[in-house]
Design a protein around this motif. Structure first.
Motif, short mmCIF file in Angstrom:
data_model
loop_
_atom_site.label_atom_id
_atom_site.label_comp_id
_atom_site.label_asym_id
_atom_site.label_seq_id
_atom_site.Cartn_x
_atom_site.Cartn_y
_atom_site.Cartn_z
N LYS A 288 54.66 28.62 -27.36
CA LYS A 288 53.98 29.90 -27.12
C LYS A 288 54.61 30.69 -25.97
N ASP A 289 55.90 30.41 -25.72
CA ASP A 289 56.66 31.17 -24.73
C ASP A 289 57.45 32.24 -25.49
N TYR A 290 56.76 33.29 -25.90
CA TYR A 290 57.37 34.29 -26.77
C TYR A 290 58.42 35.13 -26.05
N GLU A 291 58.19 35.38 -24.77
CA GLU A 291 59.18 36.12 -23.98
C GLU A 291 60.49 35.33 -23.90
N GLY A 292 60.36 34.02 -23.68
CA GLY A 292 61.55 33.17 -23.63
C GLY A 292 62.27 33.14 -24.97
N LYS B 107 67.82 27.16 -31.81
CA LYS B 107 66.89 26.05 -31.62
C LYS B 107 66.01 26.28 -30.39
N GLU B 108 66.61 26.81 -29.33
CA GLU B 108 65.82 27.09 -28.13
C GLU B 108 64.71 28.09 -28.43
N ALA B 109 65.06 29.16 -29.15
CA ALA B 109 64.08 30.19 -29.47
C ALA B 109 62.93 29.62 -30.29
N THR B 110 63.26 28.78 -31.26
CA THR B 110 62.23 28.16 -32.10
C THR B 110 61.30 27.29 -31.26
N LEU C 179 54.20 38.32 -32.29
CA LEU C 179 53.41 37.30 -31.62
C LEU C 179 53.22 37.63 -30.13
N ALA C 180 54.23 38.29 -29.57
CA ALA C 180 54.16 38.67 -28.16
C ALA C 180 53.36 39.94 -27.95
N GLY C 181 52.92 40.58 -29.06
CA GLY C 181 52.13 41.81 -28.95
C GLY C 181 52.96 43.02 -28.68
#
Length: 258
Positions: free
Chosen positions: A220-224, A211-214, A255-257
């Motif tokens: 837009k915190d892809y690193e997190g 859930k946190e990752a989603t 998404l994070a490139g």
């Protein structure tokens, strides 16, 4: 063997002199100090007792006032403890029926009561200082969330606290759900992380991390998000969430490139 004559120069007749240490910095002979000087000196003891009696006579009202305050505090504390116990018993009785409605998904009756028994809202508000009142906050928050009352759910869940392995982490996760419904994605992600970190275990933590990752992806915190996915794959590789985490991690990397 001849005897030494007893004269004025004889060692026995010479005055005894106190030996002075060769080093002037060394302490001289110790002075005897009694262990209990008052017991050694009856006059000093009598004077001390007289002073104590005089202090009591001069401050009698003050001392009686202090004694009264202490007695009232003890009696009041005991009375408050008894009253709180009785309040908790009343709250438990009302909470029992409200929880039955909650489990049956009768959310309105669970929150508001049925006319005979009061609901979770009343128990949480009227018995806030009891264990039952605290638990009512959890159920009221969960019921409000189900009913779509997200801010009310947040208010109740923030008033709940417990050291229970399951309930406190679940409360953090429910707070995350309510914030996510209000589009507060970062706040939701932080709450899911808090749920995952609270007494981490293999049964519930992977779900909270997912859930946190989603939520972090939505923020837009892809690193997190990648860190949360990696934690699932590293710490809980056999969890049911690991397969989904592996798939979603690839998307987050895109998404994070990376």
């Amino acid at each position: 063997m001849s005897k030494i004559p007893y004269t004025r120069n004889s060692p026995l007749n010479r005055p005894q002199q106190t030996q002075v240490p060769a080093d002037p910095n060394q302490p001289g002979p110790e002075t005897f100090v009694p262990e209990h000087p008052l017991l050694e000196d009856p006059d000093a003891l009598a004077a001390r007792l007289a002073n104590s009696e005089d202090f009591v006579r001069r401050n009698k009202n003050l001392l009686l006032g202090l004694l009264t305050v202490v007695v009232l505090a003890v009696v009041g504390g005991f009375g408050w403890y008894i009253w709180k116990g009785k309040q908790d018993e009343k709250a438990q009785a009302e909470l029992f029926q409200a929880v039955n409605y909650w489990e049956a998904d009768s959310l309105n009756k669970a929150l508001k009561g049925d006319g005979q028994y009061r609901g979770l809202e009343a128990v949480a508000n009227d018995y806030s200082g009891t264990k039952a009142g605290n638990l009512a906050n959890f159920y009221a928050g969960a019921a409000s969330l189900k009913a779509g009352k997200y801010q009310e759910a947040i208010n109740y869940l923030e008033d709940f606290s417990s050291d229970d392995l399951l309930l406190q982490a679940r409360a953090y996760a429910l707070l995350g759900d309510a914030n996510l419904e209000l589009n507060k994605t970062k706040e939701a992600a932080d709450l899911y992380a808090k749920a995952a970190d609270y007494k981490s275990n293999e049964y519930f933590t992977p779900g909270y991390l997912l859930k946190e990752a989603t939520a972090r992806e939505l923020a837009k915190d892809y690193e997190g998000a990648l860190k949360a996915y990696d934690r699932i794959l590293t710490d809980y590789p056999t969890a049911a969430e690991a397969t989904e985490a592996k798939q979603l991690k690839g998307r987050a990397e895109g998404l994070a490139g990376k």
